[in-house]
Design a protein around this motif. Structure first.
Motif, short mmCIF file in Angstrom:
data_model
loop_
_atom_site.label_atom_id
_atom_site.label_comp_id
_atom_site.label_asym_id
_atom_site.label_seq_id
_atom_site.Cartn_x
_atom_site.Cartn_y
_atom_site.Cartn_z
N ASP A 250 145.29 0.37 2.56
CA ASP A 250 144.77 -0.63 3.49
C ASP A 250 143.54 -1.36 2.94
N ARG A 251 142.74 -0.66 2.12
CA ARG A 251 141.51 -1.27 1.60
C ARG A 251 141.69 -1.95 0.24
N GLU A 252 142.47 -1.31 -0.66
CA GLU A 252 142.49 -1.74 -2.05
C GLU A 252 143.81 -2.38 -2.49
N VAL A 253 144.88 -2.13 -1.77
CA VAL A 253 146.20 -2.53 -2.25
C VAL A 253 146.78 -3.69 -1.45
N ARG A 254 147.01 -3.46 -0.16
CA ARG A 254 147.69 -4.46 0.66
C ARG A 254 146.96 -5.80 0.70
N PRO A 255 145.61 -5.83 0.83
CA PRO A 255 144.94 -7.13 0.97
C PRO A 255 145.11 -8.08 -0.21
N ARG A 256 145.36 -7.54 -1.38
CA ARG A 256 145.46 -8.39 -2.56
C ARG A 256 146.90 -8.63 -3.03
N SER A 257 147.86 -8.00 -2.38
CA SER A 257 149.22 -8.01 -2.89
C SER A 257 149.83 -9.41 -2.95
N ALA A 258 149.72 -10.20 -1.87
CA ALA A 258 150.37 -11.51 -1.84
C ALA A 258 149.79 -12.45 -2.89
N GLU A 259 148.46 -12.50 -2.98
CA GLU A 259 147.82 -13.42 -3.92
C GLU A 259 148.10 -13.02 -5.37
N ASP A 260 148.02 -11.73 -5.66
CA ASP A 260 148.27 -11.29 -7.03
C ASP A 260 149.73 -11.45 -7.42
N GLU A 261 150.63 -11.22 -6.48
CA GLU A 261 152.05 -11.44 -6.78
C GLU A 261 152.31 -12.92 -7.09
N ALA A 262 151.74 -13.80 -6.30
CA ALA A 262 151.95 -15.24 -6.53
C ALA A 262 151.41 -15.67 -7.89
N ALA A 263 150.33 -15.02 -8.33
CA ALA A 263 149.72 -15.37 -9.61
C ALA A 263 150.25 -14.52 -10.76
N ALA A 264 151.17 -13.60 -10.48
CA ALA A 264 151.73 -12.69 -11.48
C ALA A 264 150.64 -11.93 -12.22
N ARG A 265 149.63 -11.45 -11.47
CA ARG A 265 148.53 -10.67 -12.06
C ARG A 265 148.86 -9.19 -12.00
#
Length: 387
Positions: free
Chosen positions: A30-45
């Motif tokens: 909830d703190r480290e994974v889910r919040p960044r998933s959509a943005e990082d996936e879109a940027a292929a990071r």
């Protein structure tokens, strides 16, 4: 709108330690994974730092022995951790599963000296592994692999190309199956190849339908020299090692699939409860509520199936057939549930404004990796007929 679980899934866990571990995992997701998933996936990071965070929390070594730096957790618990991670972001859940798979050869078949020398570093949280079995012309027929490892003094000289390697070019070590003998399964051996070895290089990452944050690349072995002491098991034991690892790895894929399916269901339920049509939430319409009910039932059945297989493994019983069943059912469930979630959201489900379309793209690969679902049916059928 993002998919989140208002309440944890009701789980039967074997100890208070396991319950605390699941709570820790959920909090990290909830703190480290889910919040960044959509943005990082879109940027292929590639979220390398997330794996370091998980490693420092002890989540990269759960099913291995504590004397080598592992977490001493049964597979029943480890798989539920994987499910939570994949629920937040499949690239992370699958990445942990692949790392666990890549440690399996040394942990299960290495000598005591090898395990004490290399396993603590592999399990310590800072390293990330990759598993090199498939090749461009050798997928389901793994025994036909062509990568060679020829002995030259006290070193093997490895030449060939491995394909579809998760963490290819980003891993710290590669558990590699190569041919040291004649054609067929009996000529295959397992080598632990460190990243940075001269002659080892990665091709550009594959351009995939989904899982953009998880690099998948060919690995080229151009006369890579590997010390003989890095041979795991004896010569000719590699195919046996590979199959043993895949039995366990298929349970990891099953758990990840249920994590994705649960995320898709949670999103669909949340949307159906707030979307108004004809003056009331669409969840009130029988056709849609029945769809949600079927999605939830399949998820619960899949979770029960992978946990039953895990308990067989933990008890030291044969579980090859059960692992194949779990991988088959859970990944088919993930694809069905993700597709239905897109349908529940209607036009919005087809846009990138909601994660439903990403869940659908991610679910597809789970029906393919670590043995296609057609291969799982073959494994199950052969067990049933005693062949």
């Amino acid at each position: 709108m993002t998919a989140g679980r208002p309440e944890p899934v009701d789980r039967q866990l074997p100890s208070d330690e396991a319950r605390e571990l699941l709570a820790l995992t959920r909090d990290l997701v909830d703190r480290e994974v889910r919040p960044r998933s959509a943005e990082d996936e879109a940027a292929a990071r590639f979220p390398r730092e997330v794996f370091r965070t998980l490693g420092r929390a002890g989540l990269l070594s759960l099913p291995y022995a504590g004397e080598y730096g592992g977490g001493d957790q049964p597979y029943e618990v480890y798989l539920q951790v994987l499910e939570e991670l994949a629920n937040g972001w499949l690239a992370v859940g699958l990445g942990v599963s692949v790392h666990t798979l890549s440690c399996h050869a040394l942990a299960g078949f290495g000598s005591e000296e090898q395990k004490r020398r290399w396993l603590p570093g592999m399990l310590g949280g800072e390293q990330l592994g990759a598993y090199c079995l498939s090749e461009p012309q050798s997928g389901s027929d793994a025994a036909s692999l062509r990568t060679r490892a020829d002995l030259d003094g006290e070193q093997y000289v490895v030449s060939g190309t491995k394909a579809w390697i998760t963490h290819g070019g980003r891993a710290d070590f590669y558990s590699t199956m190569a041919r040291t003998g004649d054609e067929g399964a009996r000529g295959i051996s397992c080598l632990l190849v460190p990243a940075g070895s001269e002659g080892l290089s990665a091709a550009p990452p594959e351009r995939k339908m989904g899982m953009w944050s998880s690099p998948t690349a060919q690995m080229h072995f151009d006369g890579v020299r590997v010390d003989r002491e890095r041979l795991v098991g004896g010569e000719g034991q590699g195919f046996r090692i590979a199959l043993a690892a895949l039995d366990s790895g298929r349970l990891g894929i099953a758990a990840c699939a249920i994590g994705v399916a649960q995320a898709a269901l949670d999103l669909a339920v949340e949307y159906a409860g707030t979307r108004q049509q004809f003056g009331r939430p669409i969840a009130d319409f029988q056709g849609l509520s029945f769809l949600l009910a079927d999605m939830a039932t399949r998820i619960e059945a899949g979770r029960a199936l992978y946990l039953a297989a895990a308990r067989r493994r933990d008890a030291g019983r044969a579980f090859t057939k059960e692992a194949a069943m779990a991988k088959l059912f859970c990944t088919d469930t993930a694809m069905r549930v993700a597709t239905d979630a897109v349908q529940v959201l209607g036009g919005y489900g087809y846009t990138r404004d909601y994660p439903a379309e990403r869940f659908m793209r991610e679910a597809k690969v789970l029906q393919i990796v670590e043995g296609t679902n057609q291969i799982q049916r073959l494994v199950i059928g052969r067990h049933l007929t005693g062949r």
